[in-house]
Design a protein around this motif. Structure first.
Motif, mmCIF file in Angstrom:
data_model
loop_
_atom_site.group_PDB
_atom_site.id
_atom_site.type_symbol
_atom_site.label_atom_id
_atom_site.label_comp_id
_atom_site.label_asym_id
_atom_site.label_seq_id
_atom_site.Cartn_x
_atom_site.Cartn_y
_atom_site.Cartn_z
ATOM 1 N N LEU A 112 -6.280 8.723 4.291
ATOM 2 C CA LEU A 112 -4.906 9.170 5.244
ATOM 3 C C LEU A 112 -5.074 10.633 5.811
ATOM 4 C CD1 LEU A 112 -1.691 8.924 2.414
ATOM 5 C CD2 LEU A 112 -2.537 7.719 4.353
ATOM 6 N N LEU B 49 -4.959 13.071 -2.438
ATOM 7 C CA LEU B 49 -4.229 11.679 -1.413
ATOM 8 C C LEU B 49 -5.087 11.179 -0.263
ATOM 9 C CD1 LEU B 49 -0.333 12.917 -2.082
ATOM 10 C CD2 LEU B 49 -2.145 10.768 -3.200
ATOM 11 N N LEU C 101 3.882 12.276 3.094
ATOM 12 C CA LEU C 101 3.706 11.410 1.922
ATOM 13 C C LEU C 101 3.495 12.181 0.786
ATOM 14 C CD1 LEU C 101 3.601 8.640 -0.048
ATOM 15 C CD2 LEU C 101 0.922 9.381 0.172
ATOM 16 N N THR D 75 1.600 6.807 -6.809
ATOM 17 C CA THR D 75 0.505 7.722 -6.982
ATOM 18 C C THR D 75 0.958 9.334 -6.904
ATOM 19 O OG1 THR D 75 -1.155 6.129 -6.603
ATOM 20 C CG2 THR D 75 -1.566 8.510 -6.695
ATOM 21 N N GLU E 30 1.125 -0.883 0.011
ATOM 22 C CA GLU E 30 -0.268 -0.150 -0.046
ATOM 23 C C GLU E 30 0.380 1.141 -0.169
ATOM 24 O OE1 GLU E 30 -2.973 1.695 0.358
ATOM 25 O OE2 GLU E 30 -2.412 -0.251 -0.840
ATOM 26 N N HIS E 31 1.810 1.458 0.835
ATOM 27 C CA HIS E 31 2.457 1.930 0.897
ATOM 28 C C HIS E 31 3.410 2.566 -0.655
ATOM 29 C CE1 HIS E 31 3.581 2.689 5.408
ATOM 30 N NE2 HIS E 31 2.232 2.739 5.427
ATOM 31 N N GLN F 261 0.656 4.470 -2.507
ATOM 32 C CA GLN F 261 0.733 5.142 -2.211
ATOM 33 C C GLN F 261 1.803 6.864 -2.616
ATOM 34 O OE1 GLN F 261 0.183 5.219 1.606
ATOM 35 N NE2 GLN F 261 -1.727 4.214 2.021
ATOM 36 N N LYS G 215 -8.117 9.152 -2.127
ATOM 37 C CA LYS G 215 -7.806 8.133 -2.557
ATOM 38 C C LYS G 215 -7.226 6.590 -1.721
ATOM 39 C CE LYS G 215 -6.642 4.738 -5.867
ATOM 40 N NZ LYS G 215 -8.026 3.939 -5.771
ATOM 41 N N PHE G 216 -6.368 7.808 -0.522
ATOM 42 C CA PHE G 216 -5.840 6.708 0.819
ATOM 43 C C PHE G 216 -6.283 6.892 1.820
ATOM 44 C CE2 PHE G 216 -2.376 6.652 -2.717
ATOM 45 C CZ PHE G 216 -2.701 5.734 -3.430
#
Length: 159
Positions: A64, A58, A72, A32, A25-26, A29, A61-62
């Motif tokens: 966070l 971001l 990120l 992207t 996943e990282h 991320q 989408k993730f």
């Protein structure tokens, strides 16, 4: 969340079957985020509008937290400056995302490009290149562009 520049580049290495889901996943991320930073940097007059579009995309989408998005974004800027090309990042996305998810990422990239209300020739060229590297069918690519243009409150092309 990723902590060091060394970890950053380790995440871009080929994934191994032993990778934990959070490592994968990282990696997605970061890839992207780097593409978003590249689109922002393609505009010579980039500023707060583009950064805001990246942070919003971001986070959406993730899912966070704000501090994770900030970290990120910071890592993506470092990776963007140091990367020799975009192939490593696009290949991560090609391996990790379905076609539909990649189209959504392209729409986010277009949102970054349109964030300041103007699409520069450099941004358009980079977007065409990214669409090809991500194997996005032309119709889906154009539809994503039009959705992003409309979301930015801009008139359709040719008007």
């Amino acid at each position: 969340m990723l902590r060091t520049l060394k970890e950053l580049f380790n995440t871009l290495a080929e994934p191994s079957p032993a990778d934990r889901p959070e490592q994968q996943e990282h990696r997605l991320q970061l890839a992207t985020a780097v593409l978003m930073v590249e689109v922002m940097r393609a505009d010579a007059a980039s500023g707060d509008d583009e950064r805001t579009a990246i942070v919003r995309a971001l986070g959406e989408k993730f899912a966070l937290q704000a501090d994770e998005v900030d970290r990120l974004f910071e890592l993506a800027q470092s990776a963007s400056r140091d990367a020799p090309d975009l192939q490593g990042f696009t290949s991560q996305l090609n391996r990790g995302f379905s076609a539909a998810k990649k189209v959504r990422i392209v729409e986010y990239l277009w949102q970054v490009a349109f964030a300041d209300g103007h699409l520069s020739n450099h941004e358009n060229h980079l977007m065409l290149k990214l669409g090809d590297l991500l194997y996005i069918p032309r119709g889906d690519f154009v539809a994503a562009k039009q959705r992003a243009r409309a979301a930015a409150g801009l008139k359709p092309e040719g008007h």
